[in-house]
Motif scaffolding. Sequence first.
Motif, PDB file in Angstrom:
ATOM      1  N   THR A 122     -76.253-100.009  -2.280  1.00  0.00           N
ATOM      2  CA  THR A 122     -75.713-101.448  -2.436  1.00  0.00           C
ATOM      3  C   THR A 122     -75.071-101.675  -3.786  1.00  0.00           C
ATOM      4  OG1 THR A 122     -78.092-102.084  -1.472  1.00  0.00           O
ATOM      5  CG2 THR A 122     -76.917-103.943  -2.550  1.00  0.00           C
TER       6      THR A 122
ATOM      7  N   GLU B 237     -74.879-107.809  -0.581  1.00  0.00           N
ATOM      8  CA  GLU B 237     -74.351-106.335  -0.567  1.00  0.00           C
ATOM      9  C   GLU B 237     -73.047-106.411  -0.095  1.00  0.00           C
ATOM     10  OE1 GLU B 237     -77.318-104.941   2.464  1.00  0.00           O
ATOM     11  OE2 GLU B 237     -77.660-103.318   0.787  1.00  0.00           O
TER      12      GLU B 237
ATOM     13  N   VAL C 185     -74.286-101.264   3.318  1.00  0.00           N
ATOM     14  CA  VAL C 185     -75.407-102.472   3.668  1.00  0.00           C
ATOM     15  C   VAL C 185     -76.566-101.783   4.045  1.00  0.00           C
ATOM     16  CG1 VAL C 185     -73.655-104.447   4.176  1.00  0.00           C
ATOM     17  CG2 VAL C 185     -74.231-102.913   6.065  1.00  0.00           C
TER      18      VAL C 185
END
Length: 454
Positions: free
Chosen positions: A5, A72, A159
Motif C-alpha cells: 500500500t 490505496e 491494493v
Amino acid sequence: MAIATINPATGEVLKIFEPFSDAALETSLELAQQTFEKYRHTSFTERSQWLQAAAQVLLDRKQEFGELMTLEMGKTLKSAIAEVEKCALVCRYYAENAAQLLADVPIATDASQSFVRYQPLGVVLAVMPWNFPFWQVFRFAAPALMAGNVGLLKHASNVPQSALAIAEVFALAGFPAGAFQTLLIGADRVAPLLADARIKAATLTGSEPAGASLAAAAGKQIKKVVLELGGSDPFIVLPSADLEAAATTAVTARMLNNGQSCIAAKRFILVGEIADAFQAKLLEKFQALKVGDPRLPDTDVGPLATSGILQDLAQQVEAAIQQGAKVLTGGKPLGGVGNFYPPTLLIDIDPQKPIAQEEFFGPVAMVFRVDTLEAAIALANATPFGLGASAWTTDAAEQTCLIHELEAGSVFINGMVKSDPRLPFGGIKHSGFGRELSREGILEFVNIKTVWVK
Ligand code: NAP
C-alpha cells in the motif's frame, strides 16, 4: 511489483506484504477445492442468505472500506463510498435473482423430457485491477458464488488491503471458509497457477497484455476465460443534442475515477456546427474541476493510482503533442508530492496518427471533429477497442443507425456508459470477450448441461 500500500496522494509507503509461499498457495488451493465439493450442494436459499449478509456488511462498513480504497489508489472518498454501495447492490441483485436465472429450462424435443440445467464449474481464479478495487471483484464474485462456484482472488499488487478486506466481508457474511479467498501473489504466478487442475476457469479485468497472457495460459490448459480489458470509448455529439446536458455528462464520463475507468469516454467526436460551442463548454468545465486531496468532499479529481501511471500518461500526452496535438488546458503533471495530473484537453489530433489508437488512462480527453454521422461512426470504430460507446442525438433515425453500426459491447444514447447489475457488461475486439452482470454474467461460469430423457 511489490505487494504494498503506497498512498498515491503523498507517495508514502504504508504497508508492504510478503507474497504467499508456495506452501501457503497450495493450502489455499486445496481448501478451495475441498470447499467446492460441499459448497456445490448448498441451496440457493443458503447462498442467497450469505450474499444478503455480505451486502449488509458492506453497507455497515462503507465508510471504512471507502477510506481504504481512497488510501490505496486515490479515488475520491465520495466515489469510493458509492462504489461500496454498488457492491451491495450487485450482491442483492444476484441473491434475489440467481435461483430464477439458473432454473432448469425445459425444451420440447422428441424426448419425453428434455431440458437445460446450469451447474457450477468449480474453483474460479479472478485476476483483478486496482481501479475499482471492490466493484470489479464483487461483480465477479456475486454471480460466481450464487452459481455454486468458489473464488480465488489475485488482486492488483497496489491494493492488498482492499483484497484482504473483501475476503473478510465474505467470511463475516457466513460463507464457508474457502468459498472466497484472497491470494497475495505477483502476476508472474498466475500462469503456473492456472495450470493446476483444481482451477477450472479464470476471469481477468485489466490491460490487453495481461489479458493476452492469461488467455494464452488458459488456452494451453483448455480452460474457460472471461476478459474485461481496456477501452477508448467514443462520445459522439450530433447537432440535435442537448449540448449542456451532453457537456456536463462528458466531464463526468471522462473524469470518473480520476480518469482511470475502462468505460470512461476517451474520444470526443463532434459532428458539424456544434463543435465550437461544445468544445468551449468542455474547456470551461474542465478548468472548473478541483484537483487535490481525494478525502475532501469538494475534490473532483484525485491523484493517479501509481507514479508509474502518472509517468505513462505524461509520456502519452508528450507523444500526442509531438504528433501534432494541441493542448487547450492541462498537459503536464502538477509536480510536487503525489501523482497529480490535471484535467487535459487535446485537440487537432490526426486520427491516422498512432496516438489516436491508444487508451489514455487518466484525466485526458481527445477531441475530434467530423462533418457527418457516417464519418463519426467510422472514426468511433477506428480503434482496436470495442467496450462502450455514448452518442448524443434526439434524431430517431440517427439513434437507430448508431445502435446498429457502433462496434462496441454497449451503446448508450443520450447518457454515459455505465454498468448496471441488470444489464450485461463487456466488450468486443481488444476490449475482451465474455460478459459480466445480468443473466449473461452468471452463465459464464456454469456447465450448461443438456439433459435428454427417453
Ligand atoms: P494490469 O496491469 O493488466 O493489471 C490487472 C491485473 O492483472 C492485476 O492484478 C495484475 O497484477 C495482473 N497482471 C498483470 N500482468 C499479468 C500477466 N502477465 N498475467 C497475469 N496477470 C497479470 O492492468 P491495470 O493497469 O492495473 O488496469 C488498467 C487496465 O485495465 C486499463 O486498460 C483498463 O481499461 C482496464 N480495465 C478494464 C475494465 C473492464 O471491465 N473492461 C475495467 C477496469 C480496467 P499486478 O498488479 O501484480 O501486476
